[in-house]
Write a protein that holds these residues in place. Structure first.
Motif, PDB file in Angstrom:
ATOM      1  N   ASP A   1       0.942  -0.594   0.043  1.00 22.07           N
ATOM      2  CA  ASP A   1       0.118   0.160   0.355  1.00 22.07           C
ATOM      3  C   ASP A   1       0.635   1.337   0.184  1.00 22.07           C
ATOM      4  OD1 ASP A   1       0.443   1.326   3.318  1.00 22.07           O
ATOM      5  OD2 ASP A   1      -0.744  -0.810   3.222  1.00 22.07           O
ATOM      6  N   LYS A   2      -0.104   2.331   0.069  1.00 21.70           N
ATOM      7  CA  LYS A   2       1.167   3.479  -0.424  1.00 21.70           C
ATOM      8  C   LYS A   2       1.554   3.750   1.112  1.00 21.70           C
ATOM      9  CE  LYS A   2      -1.826   5.608  -4.224  1.00 21.70           C
ATOM     10  NZ  LYS A   2      -2.189   7.003  -4.310  1.00 21.70           N
ATOM     11  N   GLY A   3       1.567   3.455   2.749  1.00 19.43           N
ATOM     12  CA  GLY A   3       1.748   3.484   3.298  1.00 19.43           C
ATOM     13  C   GLY A   3       3.066   3.304   3.736  1.00 19.43           C
ATOM     14  N   LYS A   4       3.141   1.567   2.971  1.00 17.17           N
ATOM     15  CA  LYS A   4       4.404   1.158   2.888  1.00 17.17           C
ATOM     16  C   LYS A   4       5.497   1.809   2.587  1.00 17.17           C
ATOM     17  CE  LYS A   4       1.681  -3.332   4.628  1.00 17.17           C
ATOM     18  NZ  LYS A   4       1.576  -4.846   4.428  1.00 17.17           N
ATOM     19  N   GLY A   5       5.097   2.747   1.087  1.00 14.34           N
ATOM     20  CA  GLY A   5       5.648   2.742   0.233  1.00 14.34           C
ATOM     21  C   GLY A   5       6.992   3.976   0.760  1.00 14.34           C
TER      22      GLY A   5
ATOM     23  N   ALA B   1       6.879  13.369   9.831  1.00 17.82           N
ATOM     24  CA  ALA B   1       7.278  14.947   9.452  1.00 17.82           C
ATOM     25  C   ALA B   1       7.352  15.509   8.815  1.00 17.82           C
ATOM     26  CB  ALA B   1       7.788  15.134  10.388  1.00 17.82           C
ATOM     27  N   ASP B   2       8.176  14.374   7.294  1.00 19.83           N
ATOM     28  CA  ASP B   2       9.335  14.935   6.383  1.00 19.83           C
ATOM     29  C   ASP B   2       8.411  15.097   5.134  1.00 19.83           C
ATOM     30  OD1 ASP B   2      11.339  16.317   7.608  1.00 19.83           O
ATOM     31  OD2 ASP B   2      12.164  13.344   8.113  1.00 19.83           O
ATOM     32  N   PHE B   3       6.669  14.665   5.057  1.00 19.78           N
ATOM     33  CA  PHE B   3       5.936  14.055   4.159  1.00 19.78           C
ATOM     34  C   PHE B   3       4.793  14.932   3.854  1.00 19.78           C
ATOM     35  CE2 PHE B   3       8.910  10.531   4.648  1.00 19.78           C
ATOM     36  CZ  PHE B   3       9.333  10.530   3.173  1.00 19.78           C
ATOM     37  N   THR B   4       3.958  15.336   3.163  1.00 18.99           N
ATOM     38  CA  THR B   4       2.973  15.417   3.116  1.00 18.99           C
ATOM     39  C   THR B   4       2.446  14.839   2.008  1.00 18.99           C
ATOM     40  OG1 THR B   4       3.363  17.993   3.426  1.00 18.99           O
ATOM     41  CG2 THR B   4       1.476  17.512   2.415  1.00 18.99           C
ATOM     42  N   ALA B   5       0.752  13.824   2.089  1.00 17.99           N
ATOM     43  CA  ALA B   5       0.303  12.700   1.399  1.00 17.99           C
ATOM     44  C   ALA B   5      -0.883  13.664   1.021  1.00 17.99           C
ATOM     45  CB  ALA B   5       0.242  11.354   1.996  1.00 17.99           C
ATOM     46  N   VAL B   6      -1.341  13.844  -0.133  1.00 15.41           N
ATOM     47  CA  VAL B   6      -2.093  14.039  -1.228  1.00 15.41           C
ATOM     48  C   VAL B   6      -2.683  13.670  -1.363  1.00 15.41           C
ATOM     49  CG1 VAL B   6      -2.814  15.825  -2.650  1.00 15.41           C
ATOM     50  CG2 VAL B   6      -0.774  16.444  -1.111  1.00 15.41           C
ATOM     51  N   GLY B   7      -4.316  13.278  -1.297  1.00 16.07           N
ATOM     52  CA  GLY B   7      -5.182  12.192  -2.649  1.00 16.07           C
ATOM     53  C   GLY B   7      -6.236  12.221  -2.504  1.00 16.07           C
ATOM     54  N   ASP B   8      -6.782  11.473  -3.385  1.00 14.79           N
ATOM     55  CA  ASP B   8      -8.574  12.035  -3.335  1.00 14.79           C
ATOM     56  C   ASP B   8      -9.439  10.437  -3.287  1.00 14.79           C
ATOM     57  OD1 ASP B   8      -8.404  10.106  -5.998  1.00 14.79           O
ATOM     58  OD2 ASP B   8      -8.493  11.337  -6.858  1.00 14.79           O
ATOM     59  N   GLY B   9      -8.628   9.129  -2.713  1.00 18.41           N
ATOM     60  CA  GLY B   9      -9.417   8.033  -2.417  1.00 18.41           C
ATOM     61  C   GLY B   9      -9.289   7.197  -1.476  1.00 18.41           C
TER      62      GLY B   9
ATOM     63  N   PHE C   1       0.656   7.471   7.418  1.00 17.31           N
ATOM     64  CA  PHE C   1       2.332   8.057   7.567  1.00 17.31           C
ATOM     65  C   PHE C   1       2.357   8.837   7.852  1.00 17.31           C
ATOM     66  CE2 PHE C   1       5.976   8.138   5.953  1.00 17.31           C
ATOM     67  CZ  PHE C   1       6.696   7.474   7.154  1.00 17.31           C
ATOM     68  N   ALA C   2       1.876   9.723   7.260  1.00 15.49           N
ATOM     69  CA  ALA C   2       2.107  11.545   7.143  1.00 15.49           C
ATOM     70  C   ALA C   2       1.718  12.272   7.971  1.00 15.49           C
ATOM     71  CB  ALA C   2       1.664  11.705   5.536  1.00 15.49           C
ATOM     72  N   GLN C   3       2.739  12.470   8.175  1.00 13.96           N
ATOM     73  CA  GLN C   3       1.812  13.673   9.052  1.00 13.96           C
ATOM     74  C   GLN C   3       1.385  14.780   8.478  1.00 13.96           C
ATOM     75  OE1 GLN C   3       5.104  15.256  11.905  1.00 13.96           O
ATOM     76  NE2 GLN C   3       3.621  17.115  12.339  1.00 13.96           N
ATOM     77  N   HIS C   4       1.671  15.636   7.434  1.00 16.29           N
ATOM     78  CA  HIS C   4       0.806  16.485   6.904  1.00 16.29           C
ATOM     79  C   HIS C   4      -0.045  15.374   5.669  1.00 16.29           C
ATOM     80  CE1 HIS C   4       2.882  19.332   9.317  1.00 16.29           C
ATOM     81  NE2 HIS C   4       4.380  19.060   8.462  1.00 16.29           N
ATOM     82  N   SER C   5      -1.692  15.889   5.874  1.00 17.77           N
ATOM     83  CA  SER C   5      -2.432  14.797   5.190  1.00 17.77           C
ATOM     84  C   SER C   5      -3.871  15.588   3.787  1.00 17.77           C
ATOM     85  CB  SER C   5      -2.632  13.985   5.481  1.00 17.77           C
ATOM     86  OG  SER C   5      -3.682  14.175   6.598  1.00 17.77           O
TER      87      SER C   5
ATOM     88  N   SER D   1     -12.282  11.894   7.728  1.00 16.26           N
ATOM     89  CA  SER D   1     -11.813  11.926   9.125  1.00 16.26           C
ATOM     90  C   SER D   1     -10.617  11.257   8.707  1.00 16.26           C
ATOM     91  CB  SER D   1     -11.888  10.945  10.088  1.00 16.26           C
ATOM     92  OG  SER D   1     -12.232  10.131   9.778  1.00 16.26           O
ATOM     93  N   ARG D   2     -10.051  11.130   7.559  1.00 18.28           N
ATOM     94  CA  ARG D   2      -8.857  10.354   7.081  1.00 18.28           C
ATOM     95  C   ARG D   2      -7.627  11.516   6.974  1.00 18.28           C
ATOM     96  NH1 ARG D   2      -7.990   4.484   7.529  1.00 18.28           N
ATOM     97  NH2 ARG D   2     -10.475   3.801   7.226  1.00 18.28           N
ATOM     98  N   ALA D   3      -7.756  12.532   6.976  1.00 18.08           N
ATOM     99  CA  ALA D   3      -6.699  13.768   6.370  1.00 18.08           C
ATOM    100  C   ALA D   3      -6.666  14.529   7.276  1.00 18.08           C
ATOM    101  CB  ALA D   3      -6.993  13.600   4.744  1.00 18.08           C
ATOM    102  N   ARG D   4      -5.761  15.252   6.911  1.00 19.56           N
ATOM    103  CA  ARG D   4      -6.138  16.131   8.556  1.00 19.56           C
ATOM    104  C   ARG D   4      -6.382  17.625   7.234  1.00 19.56           C
ATOM    105  NH1 ARG D   4      -2.446  20.609   9.496  1.00 19.56           N
ATOM    106  NH2 ARG D   4      -0.853  19.773   7.799  1.00 19.56           N
ATOM    107  N   VAL D   5      -6.746  17.625   6.461  1.00 18.60           N
ATOM    108  CA  VAL D   5      -6.761  18.516   5.280  1.00 18.60           C
ATOM    109  C   VAL D   5      -7.652  18.119   4.717  1.00 18.60           C
ATOM    110  CG1 VAL D   5      -6.745  20.568   4.201  1.00 18.60           C
ATOM    111  CG2 VAL D   5      -5.198  20.053   6.137  1.00 18.60           C
TER     112      VAL D   5
END
Length: 93
Positions: free
Chosen positions: A24-28, A41-49, A58-62, A71-75
């Protein structure tokens, strides 16, 4: 996601993603972090699904784009344009 033959199958409007159950993308991102010495903390994840949820975890910022489960993403935003605007504003601060 649907499951078949040891894979998760994510259906989209114009395609399918077929992913082995143990990938999965988190393991990646975790693998990438290990290779580079980065932390979540060094990662920002952006996604739509739904297939992006492990990456958000995984990523501190999403930033989620029109997520079913907000609820799955911070923003959460409605479009990639809004996501980019958010990231540019956050980077400027």
């Amino acid at each position: 996601p649907a499951r078949a033959l040891g894979c998760k199958i994510y259906r989209f409007v114009d395609c399918f993603d077929v992913v082995p159950d143990d990938v999965d993308k988190g393991k990646g991102l975790a693998f990438l972090a290990e290779l580079t010495g980065c932390t979540p903390a060094d990662f920002t994840a952006v996604g739509d699904g739904e297939n992006d949820y492990p990456m958000f975890a995984f990523a501190q910022h999403s930033v989620g784009i029109s997520l079913k489960d907000k609820s799955r993403a911070r923003v959460n935003v409605l479009s990639i344009d809004e996501a980019l605007d958010h990231l540019l504003k956050e980077d400027a601060e």
